[in-house]
Design a protein around this motif. Structure first.
Motif, PDB file in Angstrom:
ATOM      1  N   PRO A  18       1.314  11.961   8.912  1.00  0.00           N
ATOM      2  CA  PRO A  18       0.778  11.630  10.232  1.00  0.00           C
ATOM      3  C   PRO A  18       1.745  10.740  11.020  1.00  0.00           C
ATOM      4  O   PRO A  18       2.537   9.993  10.442  1.00  0.00           O
ATOM      5  N   LYS A  19       1.662  10.830  12.337  1.00  0.00           N
ATOM      6  CA  LYS A  19       2.368   9.887  13.190  1.00  0.00           C
ATOM      7  C   LYS A  19       1.497   8.651  13.349  1.00  0.00           C
ATOM      8  O   LYS A  19       0.319   8.753  13.687  1.00  0.00           O
ATOM      9  N   GLN A  20       2.076   7.482  13.062  1.00  0.00           N
ATOM     10  CA  GLN A  20       1.302   6.246  13.126  1.00  0.00           C
ATOM     11  C   GLN A  20       1.618   5.479  14.413  1.00  0.00           C
ATOM     12  O   GLN A  20       2.773   5.398  14.827  1.00  0.00           O
ATOM     13  N   PHE A  21       0.572   4.932  15.011  1.00  0.00           N
ATOM     14  CA  PHE A  21       0.708   4.163  16.243  1.00  0.00           C
ATOM     15  C   PHE A  21       0.301   2.726  15.939  1.00  0.00           C
ATOM     16  O   PHE A  21      -0.867   2.452  15.653  1.00  0.00           O
ATOM     17  N   GLY A  22       1.272   1.833  15.960  1.00  0.00           N
ATOM     18  CA  GLY A  22       0.997   0.456  15.586  1.00  0.00           C
ATOM     19  C   GLY A  22       1.291  -0.535  16.700  1.00  0.00           C
ATOM     20  O   GLY A  22       2.159  -0.306  17.549  1.00  0.00           O
ATOM     21  N   ASP A  23       0.559  -1.630  16.702  1.00  0.00           N
ATOM     22  CA  ASP A  23       0.832  -2.743  17.592  1.00  0.00           C
ATOM     23  C   ASP A  23       0.355  -4.014  16.883  1.00  0.00           C
ATOM     24  O   ASP A  23       0.081  -3.989  15.687  1.00  0.00           O
ATOM     25  N   ASP A  24       0.237  -5.110  17.629  1.00  0.00           N
ATOM     26  CA  ASP A  24      -0.127  -6.375  16.980  1.00  0.00           C
ATOM     27  C   ASP A  24      -1.571  -6.401  16.478  1.00  0.00           C
ATOM     28  O   ASP A  24      -1.982  -7.319  15.780  1.00  0.00           O
ATOM     29  N   ARG A  25      -2.344  -5.381  16.818  1.00  0.00           N
ATOM     30  CA  ARG A  25      -3.724  -5.293  16.330  1.00  0.00           C
ATOM     31  C   ARG A  25      -3.830  -4.564  15.002  1.00  0.00           C
ATOM     32  O   ARG A  25      -4.794  -4.740  14.256  1.00  0.00           O
ATOM     33  N   GLY A  26      -2.834  -3.701  14.717  1.00  0.00           N
ATOM     34  CA  GLY A  26      -2.895  -2.893  13.503  1.00  0.00           C
ATOM     35  C   GLY A  26      -2.304  -1.518  13.728  1.00  0.00           C
ATOM     36  O   GLY A  26      -1.345  -1.364  14.488  1.00  0.00           O
ATOM     37  N   VAL A  27      -2.891  -0.500  13.091  1.00  0.00           N
ATOM     38  CA  VAL A  27      -2.341   0.858  13.111  1.00  0.00           C
ATOM     39  C   VAL A  27      -3.459   1.863  13.349  1.00  0.00           C
ATOM     40  O   VAL A  27      -4.584   1.683  12.879  1.00  0.00           O
ATOM     41  N   PHE A  97       3.432  30.521 -11.531  1.00  0.00           N
ATOM     42  CA  PHE A  97       2.432  30.079 -12.506  1.00  0.00           C
ATOM     43  C   PHE A  97       3.020  29.015 -13.436  1.00  0.00           C
ATOM     44  O   PHE A  97       4.112  29.174 -13.981  1.00  0.00           O
ATOM     45  N   GLY A  98       2.288  27.910 -13.598  1.00  0.00           N
ATOM     46  CA  GLY A  98       2.705  26.834 -14.482  1.00  0.00           C
ATOM     47  C   GLY A  98       3.580  25.779 -13.831  1.00  0.00           C
ATOM     48  O   GLY A  98       3.848  24.741 -14.435  1.00  0.00           O
ATOM     49  N   SER A  99       4.019  26.021 -12.588  1.00  0.00           N
ATOM     50  CA  SER A  99       4.866  25.038 -11.907  1.00  0.00           C
ATOM     51  C   SER A  99       4.013  23.976 -11.221  1.00  0.00           C
ATOM     52  O   SER A  99       2.809  24.142 -11.051  1.00  0.00           O
ATOM     53  N   TRP A 100       4.662  22.877 -10.832  1.00  0.00           N
ATOM     54  CA  TRP A 100       3.934  21.799 -10.163  1.00  0.00           C
ATOM     55  C   TRP A 100       4.827  21.149  -9.112  1.00  0.00           C
ATOM     56  O   TRP A 100       6.047  21.304  -9.117  1.00  0.00           O
ATOM     57  N   ASP A 101       4.195  20.427  -8.206  1.00  0.00           N
ATOM     58  CA  ASP A 101       4.903  19.632  -7.199  1.00  0.00           C
ATOM     59  C   ASP A 101       4.074  18.383  -6.952  1.00  0.00           C
ATOM     60  O   ASP A 101       2.897  18.324  -7.329  1.00  0.00           O
ATOM     61  N   SER A 102       4.679  17.376  -6.335  1.00  0.00           N
ATOM     62  CA  SER A 102       3.970  16.108  -6.162  1.00  0.00           C
ATOM     63  C   SER A 102       4.281  15.477  -4.816  1.00  0.00           C
ATOM     64  O   SER A 102       5.312  15.770  -4.190  1.00  0.00           O
ATOM     65  N   VAL A 103       3.372  14.603  -4.392  1.00  0.00           N
ATOM     66  CA  VAL A 103       3.538  13.827  -3.165  1.00  0.00           C
ATOM     67  C   VAL A 103       3.084  12.402  -3.458  1.00  0.00           C
ATOM     68  O   VAL A 103       2.031  12.197  -4.075  1.00  0.00           O
ATOM     69  N   LEU A 104       3.864  11.421  -3.029  1.00  0.00           N
ATOM     70  CA  LEU A 104       3.447  10.024  -3.124  1.00  0.00           C
ATOM     71  C   LEU A 104       2.504   9.734  -1.968  1.00  0.00           C
ATOM     72  O   LEU A 104       2.885   9.841  -0.798  1.00  0.00           O
ATOM     73  N   LEU A 105       1.283   9.383  -2.295  1.00  0.00           N
ATOM     74  CA  LEU A 105       0.298   9.001  -1.288  1.00  0.00           C
ATOM     75  C   LEU A 105       0.113   7.497  -1.360  1.00  0.00           C
ATOM     76  O   LEU A 105      -0.165   6.958  -2.435  1.00  0.00           O
ATOM     77  N   ASP A 106       0.276   6.811  -0.225  1.00  0.00           N
ATOM     78  CA  ASP A 106       0.130   5.355  -0.238  1.00  0.00           C
ATOM     79  C   ASP A 106      -0.341   4.853   1.114  1.00  0.00           C
ATOM     80  O   ASP A 106      -0.563   5.624   2.050  1.00  0.00           O
ATOM     81  N   ASP A 107      -0.509   3.528   1.198  1.00  0.00           N
ATOM     82  CA  ASP A 107      -1.001   2.916   2.434  1.00  0.00           C
ATOM     83  C   ASP A 107       0.130   2.463   3.348  1.00  0.00           C
ATOM     84  O   ASP A 107      -0.075   1.641   4.244  1.00  0.00           O
ATOM     85  N   ILE A 108       1.331   3.024   3.124  1.00  0.00           N
ATOM     86  CA  ILE A 108       2.471   2.745   4.006  1.00  0.00           C
ATOM     87  C   ILE A 108       2.767   3.967   4.874  1.00  0.00           C
ATOM     88  O   ILE A 108       2.651   3.927   6.099  1.00  0.00           O
ATOM     89  N   ASP A 109       3.137   5.072   4.239  1.00  0.00           N
ATOM     90  CA  ASP A 109       3.404   6.301   4.994  1.00  0.00           C
ATOM     91  C   ASP A 109       2.123   7.047   5.337  1.00  0.00           C
ATOM     92  O   ASP A 109       2.097   7.851   6.250  1.00  0.00           O
ATOM     93  N   ARG A 110       1.076   6.807   4.547  1.00  0.00           N
ATOM     94  CA  ARG A 110      -0.256   7.384   4.790  1.00  0.00           C
ATOM     95  C   ARG A 110      -0.232   8.904   4.864  1.00  0.00           C
ATOM     96  O   ARG A 110      -0.910   9.525   5.685  1.00  0.00           O
ATOM     97  N   ARG A 111       0.564   9.507   3.991  1.00  0.00           N
ATOM     98  CA  ARG A 111       0.603  10.966   3.906  1.00  0.00           C
ATOM     99  C   ARG A 111      -0.673  11.499   3.259  1.00  0.00           C
ATOM    100  O   ARG A 111      -1.435  10.769   2.641  1.00  0.00           O
ATOM    101  N   ALA A 112      -0.860  12.794   3.394  1.00  0.00           N
ATOM    102  CA  ALA A 112      -1.954  13.494   2.741  1.00  0.00           C
ATOM    103  C   ALA A 112      -1.381  14.726   2.059  1.00  0.00           C
ATOM    104  O   ALA A 112      -0.217  15.102   2.277  1.00  0.00           O
TER     105      ALA A 112
END
Length: 206
Positions: A18-27, A97-112
């Motif tokens: 996601p595109k994050q919009f931040g200012d002095d109030r938060g995000v 079949f049998g393969s995998w992939d991963s994504v780091l989900l966190d409260d910084i980049d806030r990816r999904a």
């Protein structure tokens, strides 16, 4: 565009930034947006249930999946802390079949991450009180829910050995996940969805 989709190595799964919009109030951010979702995936998300899971560092959940049809697609993000979220191709007959992939989900980049029906899902918490929320296309139905051991050597997921802060991780699994069959055992017992059935089901979605 306020959200960007990137298709993962396992067909039928996407990383969403996601595109994050931040200012002095938060995000502020739009972590799900239907028009962008439909453009990337090809159909709307049929929302039937929303879940929240809070986990200590080292908690490993999965690999979980549901019978197809109807399966259970998931749109997952981490609103606090950090998790490594993994998608596994368990569709018998799939080219990956049998393969995998991963994504780091966190409260910084806030990816999904979005996983379509017929795929396996697991995540490892990298910090205490990591909170994961996910939108599901079908409700929980115990008789249709199955699992594969997330430590199965055949799948070979490269789980992190350290937490977000760099401390060693001691993996914690539920009794059910720890006793789950391997990918080979699940295939032999007929638990896994067939690639052709998954494709037919998804192609019929609006």
């Amino acid at each position: 565009m306020t959200v960007e989709f990137r298709q993962l190595e396992v067909a039928g799964s996407w990383e969403i930034t996601p595109k994050q919009f931040g200012d002095d109030r938060g995000v502020f951010l739009e972590w799900f947006k239907d028009p962008a979702f439909v453009e990337a995936v090809g159909h709307s998300l049929n929302l039937a249930q929303a879940n929240c899971s809070v986990s200590a560092a080292g908690v490993l959940r999965g690999i979980h999946f549901a019978d197809v049809p109807p399966g259970q697609a998931k749109y997952v993000t981490c609103i606090r802390g950090a998790v490594l979220d993994v998608v596994v191709d368990i569709r018998v007959g799939s080219p990956t079949f049998g393969s995998w992939d991963s994504v780091l989900l966190d409260d910084i980049d806030r990816r999904a991450i979005y996983l379509s029906e017929g795929l396996g899902h697991a995540f490892l918490s990298l910090e205490d009180d990591s909170a994961v929320v996910y939108l599901c296309s079908a409700g929980y139905a115990p008789g249709r829910e199955h699992g594969i051991n997330p430590l199965d050597l055949e799948v070979g997921i490269d789980w992190p050995a350290t937490s977000r802060s760099g401390e060693p991780l001691d993996l914690v699994l539920s009794e059910k996940d720890n006793a789950a069959p391997s990918l080979t055992e699940a295939e032999a017992s007929g638990l896994l969805p067939r690639y052709i059935d998954v494709r037919e089901w998804i192609n019929g979605l609006d």
